[in-house]
Write an enzyme that holds these catalytic residues in place. Structure first.
Site, PDB file in Angstrom:
ATOM      1  CD  GLU A  73      -2.943  -1.305   0.359  1.00 23.41           C
ATOM      2  OE1 GLU A  73      -2.787  -0.799  -0.771  1.00 23.41           O
ATOM      3  OE2 GLU A  73      -3.983  -1.892   0.709  1.00 23.41           O
ATOM      4  CG  HIS A  92      -4.639   0.915   5.698  1.00 27.69           C
ATOM      5  ND1 HIS A  92      -6.000   1.131   5.635  1.00 27.69           N
ATOM      6  CD2 HIS A  92      -4.435  -0.316   5.153  1.00 27.69           C
ATOM      7  CE1 HIS A  92      -6.579   0.085   5.065  1.00 27.69           C
ATOM      8  NE2 HIS A  92      -5.648  -0.816   4.768  1.00 27.69           N
ATOM      9  CG  HIS A  94      -7.866  -4.119   7.292  1.00 29.32           C
ATOM     10  ND1 HIS A  94      -7.387  -5.298   6.760  1.00 29.32           N
ATOM     11  CD2 HIS A  94      -7.390  -3.132   6.488  1.00 29.32           C
ATOM     12  CE1 HIS A  94      -6.653  -5.044   5.691  1.00 29.32           C
ATOM     13  NE2 HIS A  94      -6.627  -3.738   5.504  1.00 29.32           N
ATOM     14  CE1 TYR A 119     -10.364  15.476  23.778  1.00 31.94           C
ATOM     15  CE2 TYR A 119      -8.433  14.398  22.849  1.00 31.94           C
ATOM     16  CZ  TYR A 119      -8.990  15.292  23.751  1.00 31.94           C
ATOM     17  OH  TYR A 119      -8.182  16.006  24.587  1.00 31.94           O
ATOM     18  CG  HIS A 160      -9.382  -1.803   2.279  1.00 26.22           C
ATOM     19  ND1 HIS A 160      -8.508  -1.604   1.236  1.00 26.22           N
ATOM     20  CD2 HIS A 160      -8.626  -2.319   3.259  1.00 26.22           C
ATOM     21  CE1 HIS A 160      -7.296  -1.996   1.581  1.00 26.22           C
ATOM     22  NE2 HIS A 160      -7.343  -2.445   2.812  1.00 26.22           N
TER      23      HIS A 160
HETATM   24  P1  13P Z   1       0.506  -5.098   3.524  1.00 29.09           P
HETATM   25  O1  13P Z   1       0.761  -6.329   4.384  1.00 29.09           O
HETATM   26  O2  13P Z   1       1.115  -5.239   2.161  1.00 29.09           O
HETATM   27  O3  13P Z   1       0.921  -3.853   4.248  1.00 29.09           O
HETATM   28  O4  13P Z   1      -1.051  -5.015   3.295  1.00 29.09           O
HETATM   29  C1  13P Z   1      -1.887  -5.099   4.425  1.00 29.09           C
HETATM   30  C2  13P Z   1      -3.135  -4.305   4.250  1.00 29.09           C
HETATM   31  O5  13P Z   1      -3.675  -3.817   5.207  1.00 29.09           O
HETATM   32  C3  13P Z   1      -3.709  -4.165   2.899  1.00 29.09           C
HETATM   33  O6  13P Z   1      -4.639  -3.145   2.879  1.00 29.09           O
END
Ligand code: 13P
Length: 210
Positions: A73, A92, A94, A119, A160
């Protein structure tokens, strides 16, 4: 802050996110700007078990210089750094609740999570637009994220997860945590018609805390 200190801080903050369930498996990636270039988590690494010496180092043009193979990414992170000159770090995740909101078809794509708490506004706000779905690692996401990041510190990638920038690594991690909590509140309060912060209250927060 020296590169050595930043490496140690990245490993510590990532482990803390993992330990508290903000990331599972090998999900998520984190980068931080150096005086010359960037550090980013290696691809397929667990945020819970990073090795400071193996973090991927990129040059100022985002080319891999040393360390393990970088996250797939890199484009996502580059989109933020090039859109937001003040960005010192990008996170980033999830994380579950924010990703749940990113799966809802009926939210306002310009501002899916309303200003429920100070916040959230201070760390991630005032808006966190939804960017359409792209396959993880698809370079085509870069222009879409770049366009959204020009007007926002954080975005939600459809189906995502969240991506957020901050002036420092700590700020970006704190913002990622606030996004997850705000998403949880938003989902808890769906249908309850909660009182929101007013435009004046939001403006007051932004003028005091940037
Ligand atoms: P990477 O392991 O390549 O960083 O990807 C993980 C991820 O969160 C993909 O969105």
């Amino acid at each position: 802050m020296s590169e050595q200190v930043l490496r140690a801080q990245l490993v510590e903050l990532a482990a803390s996110l993992f330990a508290r369930g903000f990331s599972v498996g090998s999900a998520g990636n984190i980068s931080v700007r150096l005086e010359e270039g960037y550090l980013i988590t290696p691809t397929n690494s667990s945020l819970g078990r990073l090795d400071a010496a193996s973090l991927s180092r990129l040059d100022a043009g985002f080319a891999h210089v040393d360390g393990a193979k970088p996250s797939k990414e890199v484009f996502m992170h580059r989109a933020f750094y090039t859109a937001r000159p003040e960005a010192g770090a990008v996170v980033h995740l999830h994380s579950t609740m924010a990703t749940a909101v990113a799966c809802l078809p009926d939210v306002d794509p310009a501002n899916p999570i309303p200003p429920l708490t100070p916040y959230f506004v201070m760390r991630a706000g005032p808006s966190m637009p939804v960017v359409p779905y792209y396959r993880p690692g698809d370079a085509a996401m870069e222009p879409a994220i770049h366009a959204a990041a020009r007007g926002a510190r954080a975005v939600l990638l459809a189906n995502h997860g969240p991506v957020v920038s901050g002036p420092s690594l700590r700020d970006a991690v704190y913002a990622a945590e606030e996004i997850e909590e705000a998403a949880k509140l938003f989902l808890l309060l769906r249908g309850a018609n909660p009182r929101l912060l007013t435009a004046a209250q939001t403006a007051d927060l932004l003028s005091h805390f940037g």
